[in-house]
Design a protein around this motif. Structure first.
Motif, short mmCIF file in Angstrom:
data_model
loop_
_atom_site.label_atom_id
_atom_site.label_comp_id
_atom_site.label_asym_id
_atom_site.label_seq_id
_atom_site.Cartn_x
_atom_site.Cartn_y
_atom_site.Cartn_z
N GLY A 132 0.77 -1.47 -0.08
CA GLY A 132 0.01 0.00 -0.02
C GLY A 132 0.89 1.26 -0.05
O GLY A 132 0.36 2.39 -0.06
N GLY A 133 2.11 1.18 0.04
CA GLY A 133 3.06 2.48 0.07
C GLY A 133 2.94 2.89 -1.44
O GLY A 133 2.67 2.21 -2.39
N ILE A 134 3.51 4.29 -1.42
CA ILE A 134 3.32 5.02 -2.62
C ILE A 134 4.79 5.31 -3.07
O ILE A 134 5.74 5.76 -2.54
N LEU A 135 4.75 5.14 -4.42
CA LEU A 135 5.97 5.72 -5.19
C LEU A 135 5.41 6.60 -6.24
O LEU A 135 4.60 6.39 -7.06
N TYR A 136 5.99 7.90 -6.01
CA TYR A 136 5.64 9.19 -7.03
C TYR A 136 6.63 9.83 -7.71
O TYR A 136 7.80 9.95 -7.15
N LEU A 137 6.47 9.58 -9.24
CA LEU A 137 7.28 10.11 -9.96
C LEU A 137 6.64 11.65 -10.53
O LEU A 137 5.43 11.60 -10.62
N TYR A 138 7.56 12.45 -10.82
CA TYR A 138 7.29 13.74 -11.37
C TYR A 138 8.31 14.22 -12.55
O TYR A 138 9.52 13.99 -12.28
N GLY A 139 7.63 14.36 -13.79
CA GLY A 139 8.50 14.65 -14.54
C GLY A 139 7.83 14.68 -16.05
O GLY A 139 6.82 14.29 -16.18
N PRO A 140 8.58 15.06 -17.09
CA PRO A 140 8.09 14.73 -18.60
C PRO A 140 8.05 13.11 -18.93
O PRO A 140 9.09 12.77 -18.45
N PHE A 141 7.14 12.89 -19.50
CA PHE A 141 7.16 11.53 -20.28
C PHE A 141 6.52 11.43 -21.58
O PHE A 141 5.94 12.27 -21.96
N LYS A 142 7.18 10.55 -22.48
CA LYS A 142 6.42 10.13 -23.68
C LYS A 142 5.56 9.21 -23.31
O LYS A 142 5.63 8.44 -22.50
N GLN A 143 4.44 9.25 -24.26
CA GLN A 143 3.38 8.30 -24.34
C GLN A 143 3.37 7.60 -25.53
O GLN A 143 3.08 8.09 -26.39
N GLN A 144 3.33 6.28 -25.44
CA GLN A 144 3.25 5.07 -26.63
C GLN A 144 4.58 5.96 -27.48
O GLN A 144 4.28 5.86 -28.66
N GLY A 145 5.64 6.27 -27.01
CA GLY A 145 6.81 6.47 -27.72
C GLY A 145 6.72 7.88 -28.52
O GLY A 145 7.49 8.49 -29.03
N VAL A 146 5.89 8.82 -28.12
CA VAL A 146 5.47 9.96 -28.80
C VAL A 146 5.46 11.17 -27.73
O VAL A 146 4.87 11.06 -26.54
N HIS A 147 6.30 12.18 -27.74
CA HIS A 147 6.38 13.38 -27.05
C HIS A 147 5.02 14.01 -26.75
O HIS A 147 4.21 13.87 -27.85
N THR A 148 4.50 14.49 -25.85
CA THR A 148 3.27 15.32 -25.49
C THR A 148 3.51 16.59 -25.99
O THR A 148 2.41 17.26 -25.88
N SER A 149 4.63 17.34 -26.36
CA SER A 149 4.54 18.59 -26.60
C SER A 149 6.03 19.02 -27.43
O SER A 149 6.99 17.89 -27.40
N GLU A 150 5.92 19.91 -28.28
CA GLU A 150 7.19 20.23 -29.06
C GLU A 150 8.22 20.63 -28.24
O GLU A 150 9.32 20.30 -28.52
N SER A 151 7.95 21.12 -27.27
CA SER A 151 9.16 21.78 -26.15
C SER A 151 9.80 20.50 -25.55
O SER A 151 10.76 20.32 -25.31
N ASN A 152 8.97 19.42 -25.36
CA ASN A 152 9.69 18.32 -24.72
C ASN A 152 10.40 17.71 -25.70
O ASN A 152 11.34 16.83 -25.34
#
Length: 207
Positions: A132-152
């Motif tokens: 039940g413990g939590i691992l929290y990650l924050y940052g930019p990610f690609k989704q299905q190999g594709v960037h979510t923005s041009e800046s990324n």
């Protein structure tokens, strides 16, 4: 005299991150922050997430001193001095003695490090977190190999120019790695500036 370091992004992202942490963290226990950087997040989050205890960590000696400097300026009963931790070290989690660990938080690390850092982080989270413990990650990610923005796209290119082992990670790869280590994806939350909060929960160890 200890010298504080500054990360401009911290002031921009600390409120959105805090809002998520308030929703997802267990009500009590120790939160281990991996790669705490300057310490600005630690001194901001710790008193606002009380009664949870905030345990920062860092491998860079200059940043360790910065964390201590920020802690001296903004003391809190629920903020520990930093541990010297590197998630790429073998069995790094053995340095963490807190038995009441409820969460591991990692902000803006896995894209500015080799993939082995993500592997070490997941392995350590499996070893440290209770069910039940939590691992929290924050940052930019690609989704299905594709960037979510041009800046990324540009950001990813700049990272790989600095070090070919760095780069914005594919979310599906991170989720698959989590499953190997009993970390079940709970939520993916869109955040400002084309970042994401990715929340895992420690499942039952059925190995």
């Amino acid at each position: 005299m200890r010298e504080k370091q500054f990360a401009p992004a911290t002031e921009r992202n600390r409120e959105p991150i805090l809002a998520v942490l308030k929703q997802i963290l267990p009500p009590t226990g120790t939160v281990l922050e991996i790669a705490s950087g300057t310490g600005e997040h630690a001194v901001y989050f710790a008193p606002r997430l009380s009664p949870r205890h905030w345990l920062p960590s860092e491998t860079n000696p200059i940043l360790q001193e910065s964390i201590l400097a920020w802690r001296e300026e903004f003391p809190s009963d629920v903020l520990s001095p930093p541990l010297d931790l590197d998630v790429m070290d073998e069995n790094w989690w053995e340095k963490v003695k807190h038995q009441d660990l409820c969460a591991v938080v990692c902000i803006n690390l896995i894209h500015i490090a080799p993939w082995a850092a993500c592997e070490g982080l997941m392995k350590g989270a499996e070893a440290l977190l209770p069910q039940g413990g939590i691992l929290y990650l924050y940052g930019p990610f690609k989704q299905q190999g594709v960037h979510t923005s041009e800046s990324n796209v540009s950001f990813d290119e700049s990272l790989q120019q600095q070090n070919p082992e760095w780069g914005v990670r594919n979310l599906e790869d991170v989720v698959s790695l989590g499953k190997v280590h009993q970390l079940e994806l709970q939520d993916v939350i869109a955040m400002p500036a084309n970042n994401f909060s990715v929340v895992f929960r420690r499942g039952i160890n059925n190995k």
